[in-house]
Design a protein around this motif. Structure first.
Motif, PDB file in Angstrom:
ATOM      1  N   UNK A 276     -17.059   1.926  -9.595  1.00 45.10           N
ATOM      2  CA  UNK A 276     -18.519   1.910  -9.560  1.00 45.10           C
ATOM      3  C   UNK A 276     -19.126   2.937 -10.491  1.00 45.10           C
ATOM      4  N   UNK A 277     -18.520   4.135 -10.543  1.00 47.82           N
ATOM      5  CA  UNK A 277     -19.025   5.167 -11.451  1.00 47.82           C
ATOM      6  C   UNK A 277     -18.915   4.717 -12.904  1.00 47.82           C
TER       7      UNK A 277
ATOM      8  N   UNK B 190     -21.919   3.541 -15.678  1.00 48.97           N
ATOM      9  CA  UNK B 190     -21.893   4.338 -16.909  1.00 48.97           C
ATOM     10  C   UNK B 190     -22.194   5.810 -16.648  1.00 48.97           C
ATOM     11  N   UNK B 191     -21.647   6.295 -15.554  1.00 50.36           N
ATOM     12  CA  UNK B 191     -21.759   7.709 -15.227  1.00 50.36           C
ATOM     13  C   UNK B 191     -20.613   8.453 -15.888  1.00 50.36           C
ATOM     14  N   UNK B 192     -20.895   9.620 -16.411  1.00 49.21           N
ATOM     15  CA  UNK B 192     -19.900  10.416 -17.136  1.00 49.21           C
ATOM     16  C   UNK B 192     -18.629  10.551 -16.309  1.00 49.21           C
ATOM     17  N   UNK B 193     -17.483  10.244 -16.938  1.00 52.33           N
ATOM     18  CA  UNK B 193     -16.201  10.284 -16.226  1.00 52.33           C
ATOM     19  C   UNK B 193     -15.852  11.680 -15.728  1.00 52.33           C
ATOM     20  N   UNK B 194     -16.474  12.710 -16.294  1.00 52.46           N
ATOM     21  CA  UNK B 194     -16.203  14.071 -15.839  1.00 52.46           C
ATOM     22  C   UNK B 194     -16.639  14.286 -14.397  1.00 52.46           C
TER      23      UNK B 194
ATOM     24  N   UNK C  33     -16.758  13.803  -7.510  1.00 54.79           N
ATOM     25  CA  UNK C  33     -16.997  12.874  -6.409  1.00 54.79           C
ATOM     26  C   UNK C  33     -15.756  12.753  -5.536  1.00 54.79           C
ATOM     27  N   UNK C  34     -14.574  12.634  -6.174  1.00 56.73           N
ATOM     28  CA  UNK C  34     -13.331  12.529  -5.416  1.00 56.73           C
ATOM     29  C   UNK C  34     -13.120  13.757  -4.547  1.00 56.73           C
TER      30      UNK C  34
END
Length: 338
Positions: free
Chosen positions: A301-302, A306-310, A315-316
């Motif tokens: 979903x992130x 298109x939310x920054x993978x950083x 979140x995890x």
């Protein structure tokens, strides 16, 4: 003979008593919450982004789910015994490199390369189990050593380069579809069902719960706890290597770049989110699978949003923190009732 029955208590109606305990049990079952969370997250993302529920994206999620799910099941089996396995991610990455090296550099057929790698992984799990049961070494320390060594072996074999030219058998396992369903997802489902059957329907599976819940009571009951602990560590290592087969087949090359790094955190998070107690003896496969699905939904979903993978690790980490907190609160609630 008087066959009349006593009237229902004031404020209740007939049938309420059977219903209330059922509702209470549902409310106290960890799987209900995580399954509901999966539904909410999926529906929310599907409504926000139409591409999220597309066939292509769902198939991609199926591939990812199989990879993370296999090591999550292995990790959970170890946690059920009261232990922990920090090496599942690193061992997966090393298995990818070993299979590639055996196949390309040593010239072994793909099937033989897989069998040799599985044998090595099983031996690693055996060492873990014996170190924990015979030498009484802390599982955290034992598997942390393997985590470090495995990463070193991976880098030593590849020297920072990728191994290309692997056999087609790997791609057959890692990229095949069956009726539009990824084969790795089917394999994961089979493993999950087998794990469920073992834990829920066999005497040995119940012994695993007993050993993790109260080792001393299990010993007094005549259960060979050491044997159960060793077997779970071996199974965890084997599942890590098996997941490596799927990863290698999907990538098509033996690369040490980021493969398996941090995956042990995802495995632990999936287990805890799914209701597996970190103290051992509590948790079910349904919750583990649901926890893995929830993490995959969040990760995908992130990306879809298109939310920054950083921010993924942030979140995890937050989700894992909430899951551990919930686990502790649940344990305290059970202790008060007990």
């Amino acid at each position: 003979m008087n066959t009349s029955t006593a009237p229902a208590p004031s404020g209740t109606v007939a049938g309420d008593e059977p219903r209330r305990p059922l509702l209470r049990r549902l409310a106290e079952t960890p799987e209900v919450g995580v399954v509901a969370a999966c539904v909410v997250v999926f529906v929310s993302l599907a409504l926000d982004k139409s591409t999220f529920a597309s066939a292509v994206n769902l198939q991609g999620m199926g591939f990812d789910l199989a990879q993370y799910g296999l090591i999550a099941i292995g990790e959970s089996l170890v946690i059920l015994t009261g232990g922990i396995d920090l090496s599942v991610g690193a061992l997966l990455g090393t298995s990818v490199i070993l299979m590639s090296w055996f196949n390309v550099r040593a010239g072994l057929p793909p099937v033989l390369a897989i069998l040799v790698t599985l044998a090595i992984a099983g031996t690693v799990g055996l060492v873990h189990g014996l170190a924990v049961t015979r030498l009484k070494m802390p599982p955290f320390v034992v598997t942390l050593v393997t985590y470090t060594v495995a990463q070193g072996v991976t880098l030593a074999i590849t020297s920072g380069t990728s191994i290309t030219g692997i056999g087609g058998t790997f791609s057959d396992l890692g990229q095949t579809y069956v009726a539009q369903v990824p084969l790795p997802l089917i394999i994961f489902a089979v493993v999950a069902v087998a794990a469920w059957f073992f834990l829920e329907r066999t005497y040995a599976g119940r012994q695993v719960y007993a050993v993790g819940g109260n080792p001393e009571a299990a010993r007094l009951a005549g259960i060979r706890g050491d044997r159960r602990v060793v077997s779970m560590y071996v199974t965890s290592s084997l599942l890590s290597a098996f997941a490596g087969i799927l990863v290698l087949g999907r990538m098509g090359v033996g690369s040490a770049s980021g493969v398996g790094v941090g995956w042990e955190l995802s495995a632990i998070a999936a287990a805890v989110i799914g209701g597996v107690s970190l103290t051992g003896g509590q948790g079910r496969i349904l919750g583990i699978v649901a926890g893995t699905v929830l993490l995959e939904l969040i990760n995908n979903g992130l990306t879809t949003l298109q939310i920054n993978s950083n921010y993924t690790n942030i979140v995890l980490g937050c989700v894992l923190g909430l899951a551990i907190t919930a686990d502790r609160l649940r344990a305290r609630s059970v202790a008060r009732r007990g």
